[in-house]
Design a protein around this motif. Structure first.
Motif, PDB file in Angstrom:
ATOM      1  N   ARG A 110       0.836  -1.214   0.000  1.00 29.50           N
ATOM      2  CA  ARG A 110       0.000   0.000   0.000  1.00 29.50           C
ATOM      3  C   ARG A 110       0.866   1.258   0.000  1.00 29.50           C
ATOM      4  O   ARG A 110       1.802   1.370   0.784  1.00 29.50           O
ATOM      5  N   GLY A 111       0.522   2.143  -0.910  1.00 27.84           N
ATOM      6  CA  GLY A 111       1.274   3.390  -1.041  1.00 27.84           C
ATOM      7  C   GLY A 111       2.387   3.336  -2.051  1.00 27.84           C
ATOM      8  O   GLY A 111       3.024   4.360  -2.326  1.00 27.84           O
ATOM      9  N   ARG A 113       4.400   3.387  -5.482  1.00 30.79           N
ATOM     10  CA  ARG A 113       4.224   4.163  -6.704  1.00 30.79           C
ATOM     11  C   ARG A 113       5.180   3.683  -7.783  1.00 30.79           C
ATOM     12  O   ARG A 113       6.284   3.224  -7.488  1.00 30.79           O
ATOM     13  N   LEU A 125      -2.942   1.069  -3.813  1.00 29.71           N
ATOM     14  CA  LEU A 125      -3.493   1.179  -2.464  1.00 29.71           C
ATOM     15  C   LEU A 125      -4.494   0.051  -2.235  1.00 29.71           C
ATOM     16  O   LEU A 125      -5.693   0.203  -2.450  1.00 29.71           O
ATOM     17  N   ASP A 149      -0.560   3.755   5.916  1.00 25.96           N
ATOM     18  CA  ASP A 149      -0.650   3.501   4.472  1.00 25.96           C
ATOM     19  C   ASP A 149      -0.833   4.805   3.696  1.00 25.96           C
ATOM     20  O   ASP A 149      -0.211   5.013   2.642  1.00 25.96           O
ATOM     21  N   LEU A 150      -1.687   5.694   4.218  1.00 27.33           N
ATOM     22  CA  LEU A 150      -1.935   6.964   3.524  1.00 27.33           C
ATOM     23  C   LEU A 150      -0.707   7.860   3.577  1.00 27.33           C
ATOM     24  O   LEU A 150      -0.428   8.604   2.625  1.00 27.33           O
ATOM     25  N   THR A 152       2.368   6.716   3.587  1.00 27.78           N
ATOM     26  CA  THR A 152       3.270   6.126   2.592  1.00 27.78           C
ATOM     27  C   THR A 152       2.860   6.549   1.188  1.00 27.78           C
ATOM     28  O   THR A 152       3.704   6.870   0.346  1.00 27.78           O
ATOM     29  N   LEU A 153       1.569   6.546   0.929  1.00 29.13           N
ATOM     30  CA  LEU A 153       1.058   6.971  -0.379  1.00 29.13           C
ATOM     31  C   LEU A 153       1.446   8.409  -0.674  1.00 29.13           C
ATOM     32  O   LEU A 153       1.868   8.743  -1.792  1.00 29.13           O
ATOM     33  N   GLY A 202      -7.252   8.452   0.729  1.00 29.14           N
ATOM     34  CA  GLY A 202      -6.071   8.244  -0.110  1.00 29.14           C
ATOM     35  C   GLY A 202      -6.331   8.618  -1.557  1.00 29.14           C
ATOM     36  O   GLY A 202      -5.472   9.214  -2.232  1.00 29.14           O
TER      37      GLY A 202
END
Length: 369
Positions: A110-111, A113, A125, A149-150, A152-153, A202
């Motif tokens: 998650r997160g 790219r 995600l 997680d958000l 990291t995103l 997110g």
């Protein structure tokens, strides 16, 4: 030396996104073979893959790796809610931040790219909250999207987000969930909604042009306008069906440059595509309802009229009545609308109406395109 996958996601010009697999290895193999025959090498699973599950996981992973190797394919995937999150976490991430379960079977945390070959940015995600949590014998708290997680995103823009859950305010999905709410306990519905709200946070961080997910076991292709503060954006929201359903859109073939989509069934049959409507123009016909933040505007393009239907939080205006539509300057999803109107009386003055950000453009009757 680290062995490289056959089809790195960074170099793919076409991505095949796949709906829920639910551990159905034969169904996955049939689809992988069809995709390989069409030259598709990079495949993305949208959660609830379910291959990495219990004591037979190593054997199943070996089978999947063997088929991927034979087809010279790589299968990337985000986690869903029906996954063994504890087992997934035992596999370390590599130098790119990905989690190779085997050489060509790779989990995208998650997160994560990716910069695609086209230069477009992809964000991953996974995760979702199980509406049937209270009825399941196997459940992992890590299914839920977290604040970590958000973080990291991050807040940076991405052209494409791949996920298990879907953003909020998707009319077709919301209508389906309302109709099927009787099937689930209220505590499960509230828990599921909280998970979707977390994913939506997110989603708003990256403001994508295209969102592709699974989870809900039905196909959806809808364009939606969203607002972040005073600014808006439009997203094509795609939800894919599970591989176990026959004849529906379980696969999306995504051009990484244009973000154009073709839909396939789980057996590889191509389905017709009707691009979601993103703009209302004077050249169109029929009746339409334009949803903004607080109101709805009913356009009858055959009669040449428009009127405003107040929402519960909208402020009434003296002009809230049927008026003649003179012209449409701008009526696009994710933007503020602007159109010219006048009273129905003869020799009435022309006025400009400016709306808040447009969320939906919905046909009232057929013939509107």
């Amino acid at each position: 030396m680290e062995k490289q996958p056959f089809a790195p996601i960074e170099s793919a010009t076409t991505l095949a996104a796949v709906g829920d697999v639910h551990g159905d290895v034969p169904a996955l193999f049939r689809l992988l073979d069809v995709l390989a025959d069409s030259g598709i090498r990079c495949v993305i699973g949208l959660g609830d893959v379910g291959i990495l599950w219990g004591r037979n996981s190593n054997r199943d992973v070996q089978k999947v790796e063997a088929r991927l190797s034979a087809n010279e394919q790589t299968f990337y995937w985000v986690d869903g809610n029906h996954e063994n999150h504890t087992l997934i976490a035992t596999y370390p991430t590599d130098r790119r931040g990905r989690r190779p379960i085997s050489t060509n079977f790779i989990h995208l945390p998650r997160g994560h790219r990716v910069t695609l070959a086209s230069g477009r940015a992809l964000a991953a995600l996974g995760g979702a909250n199980s509406v049937d949590r209270s009825q399941r014998s196997t459940w992992w708290p890590a299914e839920s999207v977290s604040g970590t997680d958000l973080a990291t995103l991050g807040p940076g823009y991405a052209d494409l987000i791949i996920s298990h859950d879907a953003p909020e305010d998707v009319l077709a999905l919301d209508n389906y969930l309302d109709k099927t709410a009787f099937m689930w306990p209220q505590i499960g519905i509230a828990y599921s909604q909280a998970g979707r709200a977390m994913f939506h946070r997110g989603f708003l961080q990256v403001r994508p042009k295209l969102s592709v997910g699974g989870h809900y076991h039905l196909p959806i292709d809808e364009a939606v306008g969203y607002a972040v503060g005073d600014h808006g954006f439009a997203t094509r929201v795609v939800v894919l069906d599970t591989l176990q359903h026959v004849g529906t859109a379980s696969v999306a073939m995504i051009d990484t440059g244009s973000l154009a989509i073709r839909f396939l069934t789980a057996d590889g049959e191509e389905l017709p595509v009707r691009e979601p409507l993103t703009e209302l123009t004077e050249s169109m016909t029929g009746e339409w309802v334009v949803h903004t933040r607080d109101s709805r505007h009913r356009f009858d393009l055959d009669a040449g009229t428009v009127d405003r239907i107040l929402g519960p939080d909208a402020q009434p205006e003296p002009s809230d009545r049927v008026r003649r539509l003179r012209s449409i300057d701008r009526c696009r999803l994710g933007e503020r609308g602007r159109w010219a109107v006048e009273d129905l009386e003869p020799n009435a003055d022309q006025l400009w109406h400016e709306s808040s950000i447009i969320r939906h453009i919905v046909p009232v009757k057929s013939g509107g395109r």
